[in-house]
Design a protein around this motif. Structure first.
Motif, short mmCIF file in Angstrom:
data_model
loop_
_atom_site.label_atom_id
_atom_site.label_comp_id
_atom_site.label_asym_id
_atom_site.label_seq_id
_atom_site.Cartn_x
_atom_site.Cartn_y
_atom_site.Cartn_z
N PHE A 101 39.70 46.28 41.06
CA PHE A 101 39.08 45.95 39.95
C PHE A 101 39.93 44.88 39.10
O PHE A 101 39.75 43.86 38.93
CB PHE A 101 38.45 46.94 39.15
N GLY A 102 41.30 45.43 39.02
CA GLY A 102 42.18 44.62 38.05
C GLY A 102 42.51 43.36 38.71
O GLY A 102 42.51 42.15 38.08
N VAL A 103 42.55 43.37 40.04
CA VAL A 103 42.86 42.17 40.97
C VAL A 103 41.66 41.27 40.81
O VAL A 103 41.73 39.77 40.73
CB VAL A 103 43.23 42.55 42.24
N LEU A 104 40.56 41.67 40.76
CA LEU A 104 39.46 41.04 40.81
C LEU A 104 39.28 40.33 39.57
O LEU A 104 38.84 39.20 39.29
CB LEU A 104 37.82 41.70 41.21
N LEU A 105 39.29 41.09 38.56
CA LEU A 105 39.53 40.31 37.03
C LEU A 105 40.57 39.28 36.87
O LEU A 105 40.24 38.02 36.29
CB LEU A 105 39.70 41.53 35.99
N MET A 106 41.63 39.44 37.81
CA MET A 106 42.80 38.66 37.47
C MET A 106 42.25 37.23 38.12
O MET A 106 42.43 36.21 37.75
CB MET A 106 44.25 38.99 37.96
N ALA A 107 41.64 37.29 39.20
CA ALA A 107 41.19 36.38 40.12
C ALA A 107 40.22 35.59 39.43
O ALA A 107 40.32 34.25 39.61
CB ALA A 107 40.67 36.80 41.50
N LEU A 108 39.16 36.12 39.11
CA LEU A 108 38.01 35.46 38.35
C LEU A 108 38.55 34.89 37.01
O LEU A 108 38.02 33.56 36.80
CB LEU A 108 36.91 36.25 38.26
N ASN A 109 39.11 35.47 36.36
CA ASN A 109 39.65 35.03 35.11
C ASN A 109 40.86 33.81 35.12
O ASN A 109 40.71 32.87 34.42
CB ASN A 109 40.35 36.29 34.08
N ASN A 110 41.47 33.59 36.06
CA ASN A 110 42.47 32.45 36.56
C ASN A 110 42.06 31.44 37.40
O ASN A 110 42.79 30.72 37.68
CB ASN A 110 43.73 33.15 36.61
N GLY A 111 40.78 31.78 37.87
CA GLY A 111 40.22 30.64 38.97
C GLY A 111 41.00 30.67 40.13
O GLY A 111 41.00 29.53 40.88
N TRP A 112 41.54 31.93 40.63
CA TRP A 112 42.15 31.82 41.76
C TRP A 112 41.11 31.88 43.17
O TRP A 112 41.46 31.68 44.15
CB TRP A 112 42.93 33.30 41.96
N ILE A 113 39.83 32.07 42.64
CA ILE A 113 38.72 32.07 43.88
C ILE A 113 38.04 30.93 43.51
O ILE A 113 37.42 30.65 42.58
CB ILE A 113 38.01 33.33 43.89
N ILE A 114 37.99 29.91 44.72
CA ILE A 114 37.30 28.88 44.40
C ILE A 114 35.95 28.39 45.77
O ILE A 114 36.07 29.34 46.54
CB ILE A 114 37.98 27.61 44.55
N ASP A 115 35.19 27.80 45.38
CA ASP A 115 34.17 27.40 46.20
C ASP A 115 35.13 26.69 47.49
O ASP A 115 35.28 25.58 47.24
CB ASP A 115 32.98 26.46 45.70
N ALA A 116 34.90 27.28 48.97
CA ALA A 116 35.62 26.79 49.82
C ALA A 116 34.92 25.53 50.14
O ALA A 116 35.65 24.51 51.08
CB ALA A 116 35.69 27.92 51.05
N GLY A 117 33.67 25.16 49.97
CA GLY A 117 33.04 24.01 50.48
C GLY A 117 33.37 22.83 49.61
O GLY A 117 33.35 21.83 50.26
N THR A 118 33.48 23.07 48.51
CA THR A 118 33.69 22.14 47.29
C THR A 118 35.04 22.02 46.93
O THR A 118 35.19 20.88 46.37
CB THR A 118 32.50 22.08 46.21
#
Length: 222
Positions: A101-118
């Motif tokens: 949960f902590g890692v997910l929060l960090m990833a979403l808050n810092n934009g670590w996960i992006i749309d792979a298509g765009t």
């Protein structure tokens, strides 16, 4: 002095010293539960709106990742060391939740996960899809944990059922976009914190020589 008394004295002198009292076995529930509670309370405060994660998006990360995630992992390792596999599994799955949960929060808050298509930032719908998948996965696992531990005293089952209800409410709230369910999830979060605090008091009391508190009989006895 007689030969008999001399022999008795020699045997007494040669008698081995009494063995030292064995150290009490470690109880991982003490560290696990008391480190779990701050994160549980923080989650409840988030659900009821006390913690504004819109203005403070990273406000939950330190407490959920370290207070619960790390120390529950250590508690699980202690439980394994003393041969308590059930406690290790319980603390292990909660550690997995809080850490991820902590890692997910960090990833979403810092934009670590992006749309792979765009290659662009995620849309609100995509973030909701990630959150709902995450919540559904842990909801199913916590329900499984509840069913698998029905031989534990009733107080444990009540705590796990409240955890299940909290996750179901959060899942429906995310998937249906119903923010009104989150305050209810906050109430159930506080409720399971109270149950686990009761279990913690019992663990502390017994470790310090007190009497066991009432936990209720298990639902499955055979």
């Amino acid at each position: 002095m007689s030969v008999e008394s001399d022999t008795a004295g020699a045997h007494a002198a040669a008698a081995p010293p009494a063995p030292a009292a064995a150290a009490p076995a470690a109880n991982p529930a003490l560290m696990g539960l008391i480190c779990f509670l701050p994160s549980g309370i923080t989650l409840g405060l988030w659900f009821v709106g006390y913690l504004d994660t819109t203005a403070l998006p990273g406000g939950m990360i330190p407490i959920v990742t370290f207070s619960a995630g790390l120390f529950l992992l250590l508690s699980a390792m202690v439980a394994l060391r003393v041969g308590d596999s059930v406690t290790a599994a319980i603390f292990g799955v909660f550690s997995a939740f809080w850490t991820s949960f902590g890692v997910l929060l960090m990833a979403l808050n810092n934009g670590w996960i992006i749309d792979a298509g765009t290659g662009q930032a995620l849309s609100t719908e995509q973030i909701g899809s990630i959150q709902s998948t995450y919540l559904l996965s842990f909801t199913l696992v916590f329900v499984l944990l509840t069913l698998a531990t029905l031989r534990l005293p009733l107080m444990f089952t009540i705590g796990f059922v409240l955890v299940d209800i909290t996750f179901v409410l959060a899942y429906i709230g995310v998937t249906a976009g119903n923010a009104g369910l989150f305050p209810i999830a906050g109430i159930t979060t506080f409720a399971f914190c109270v149950v686990f605090a009761y279990i913690l008091f019992d663990a502390f009391g017994q470790t310090l020589g007190g009497r066991a508190m009432s936990m209720g009989g298990p639902l499955v006895k055979s």
